[in-house]
Design a protein around this motif. Sequence first.
Motif, short mmCIF file in Angstrom:
data_model
loop_
_atom_site.label_atom_id
_atom_site.label_comp_id
_atom_site.label_asym_id
_atom_site.label_seq_id
_atom_site.Cartn_x
_atom_site.Cartn_y
_atom_site.Cartn_z
N GLY A 302 0.81 -1.20 0.00
CA GLY A 302 0.00 0.00 0.00
C GLY A 302 0.85 1.25 0.00
N ILE A 303 2.12 1.11 -0.36
CA ILE A 303 3.07 2.23 -0.30
C ILE A 303 3.71 2.46 -1.66
N LEU A 304 4.17 3.69 -1.86
CA LEU A 304 4.94 4.03 -3.06
C LEU A 304 6.40 3.62 -2.88
N SER A 305 7.09 3.46 -3.99
CA SER A 305 8.50 3.09 -3.92
C SER A 305 9.32 4.12 -3.17
N ASP A 306 8.97 5.40 -3.31
CA ASP A 306 9.75 6.43 -2.62
C ASP A 306 9.40 6.56 -1.14
N GLN A 307 8.47 5.73 -0.67
CA GLN A 307 8.15 5.68 0.76
C GLN A 307 8.82 4.49 1.46
N LEU A 308 9.58 3.73 0.70
CA LEU A 308 10.18 2.50 1.23
C LEU A 308 11.07 2.74 2.44
N SER A 309 11.83 3.82 2.43
CA SER A 309 12.79 4.05 3.51
C SER A 309 12.09 4.16 4.86
N TYR A 310 10.89 4.75 4.88
CA TYR A 310 10.16 4.88 6.14
C TYR A 310 9.75 3.51 6.68
N ILE A 311 9.26 2.65 5.78
CA ILE A 311 8.82 1.31 6.20
C ILE A 311 10.00 0.47 6.66
N ILE A 312 11.08 0.51 5.89
CA ILE A 312 12.25 -0.30 6.24
C ILE A 312 12.83 0.13 7.58
N GLU A 313 12.90 1.43 7.80
CA GLU A 313 13.42 1.92 9.08
C GLU A 313 12.52 1.49 10.24
N VAL A 333 6.96 -4.76 0.79
CA VAL A 333 8.09 -5.13 1.64
C VAL A 333 7.74 -6.42 2.38
N SER A 334 8.69 -7.33 2.45
CA SER A 334 8.47 -8.55 3.22
C SER A 334 9.73 -8.90 3.99
N GLY A 335 9.54 -9.59 5.10
CA GLY A 335 10.67 -10.01 5.91
C GLY A 335 10.24 -11.06 6.92
N ILE A 336 11.22 -11.66 7.55
CA ILE A 336 10.97 -12.72 8.52
C ILE A 336 11.03 -12.13 9.94
N LYS A 337 10.01 -12.44 10.75
CA LYS A 337 9.99 -11.92 12.11
C LYS A 337 11.14 -12.51 12.92
N LYS A 338 11.91 -11.65 13.54
CA LYS A 338 13.05 -12.09 14.33
C LYS A 338 12.60 -12.90 15.54
N ARG A 339 13.35 -13.93 15.85
CA ARG A 339 13.06 -14.71 17.05
C ARG A 339 13.47 -13.94 18.29
N ASN A 340 14.47 -13.07 18.12
CA ASN A 340 14.91 -12.20 19.20
C ASN A 340 14.93 -10.78 18.68
N PRO A 341 13.97 -9.93 19.11
CA PRO A 341 13.90 -8.56 18.57
C PRO A 341 15.18 -7.76 18.76
N ALA A 342 16.06 -8.20 19.66
CA ALA A 342 17.31 -7.49 19.89
C ALA A 342 18.37 -7.82 18.86
N ASP A 343 18.05 -8.78 17.96
CA ASP A 343 19.02 -9.16 16.93
C ASP A 343 19.39 -7.95 16.08
N SER A 344 20.55 -7.98 15.47
CA SER A 344 20.95 -6.91 14.58
C SER A 344 20.04 -6.88 13.36
N ARG A 345 20.00 -5.77 12.70
CA ARG A 345 19.08 -5.59 11.59
C ARG A 345 19.40 -6.55 10.46
N GLY A 346 18.32 -7.04 9.81
CA GLY A 346 18.49 -8.01 8.74
C GLY A 346 19.00 -7.37 7.46
#
Length: 353
Positions: A302-313, A333-346
Amino acid sequence: MGRSLWEYLWQKLDMLSEALLCFGASSTTMDEEDTFKNSDEIFIDSIFPEGEDVNVCISHAANSIGLKEIPHYEVKMGEQYDWIKKTQAQNDPGIAQNDKDVAPLLAAFALADLGNITRESFHPVEVIEGIWVVPQWRSPPDFQATNIILNPGLAFGTGEHPTTKMCLLLLHRLIKGGELVFDYGTGSGVLAIAALKFGAALSVGIDVDPQAITSARQNAALNNIRPEKMQLHLVTCKTCPSSMDERICGIVEEQESNGMGIISETGKYDVVIANILLNPLLDLADDIVSYAKPGAVIGLSGILSDQLSYIIEQYSPFLEGISVSEIDGWACVSGIKKRNPADSRGNFQLAEA
């Protein structure tokens, strides 16, 4: 004006008002509901920051809610009251430049503009070879294909919009059989229905719009899907700003009129999909992610390509292996939910749609 047409137009205009905020407007206000009932048109007043491309904003906003034509609108620049009349037939941006801080936009939407979105506007859409989204009143081009039959009614989601298509493609890649899928902002139910057709064991869809729930239930029946396989919930919002109450405001509490309890099955789903708009995706990140179990895939669109940085951050603290697909300037945008939220960014990956 018939009640069903009035409800359709009011909902579309409310959605457009929220979409304008997501695509560049600083504020929007609409005429009162009673005024609309007794008039052939309604006004949305929007204020844009200096330098904002008003035409592009309106185009994206209309596109995001499934309007096939941009209704007539007028632009008033700053304090000079220099009106520039705009119509769909005009192909000239024609926006004057000045040194004012804001450019107020006055958008008047005639009934003819929105009311012409009729059955003839919708055609079968081939998502990928062998998968079609087919309006109820049309024959499937391929009876052997996976056909998702829809009557969108008053809800958004016909399979034509790039964000819907990217979400469908994502679900098709992810679902292998037996998954539990959560559709955050179900609209017409197209994604929840598709998940089941692809092999999911259960789809749960939620929405704050009663018309969306009604539409999704009807579409589930059109596809011979039993209520226990596709569970739909009308929810309300206690904590969101009033301007968001009629949009996707978060999973707060199920309306008591349904005779159902509070939705609390967080951390359960193998796939969570949210095809809504930028602002709610940002505001409700914690809530959206909470429905996925660790290791589940979350899809956001539901987002524009130029809005990607906000979602990724916003989602990087929750997700790893983040990837992006894009079609015609829109993104998923898609990604895997971290098992430990404290993990470093994917890692971030750019994928072809």
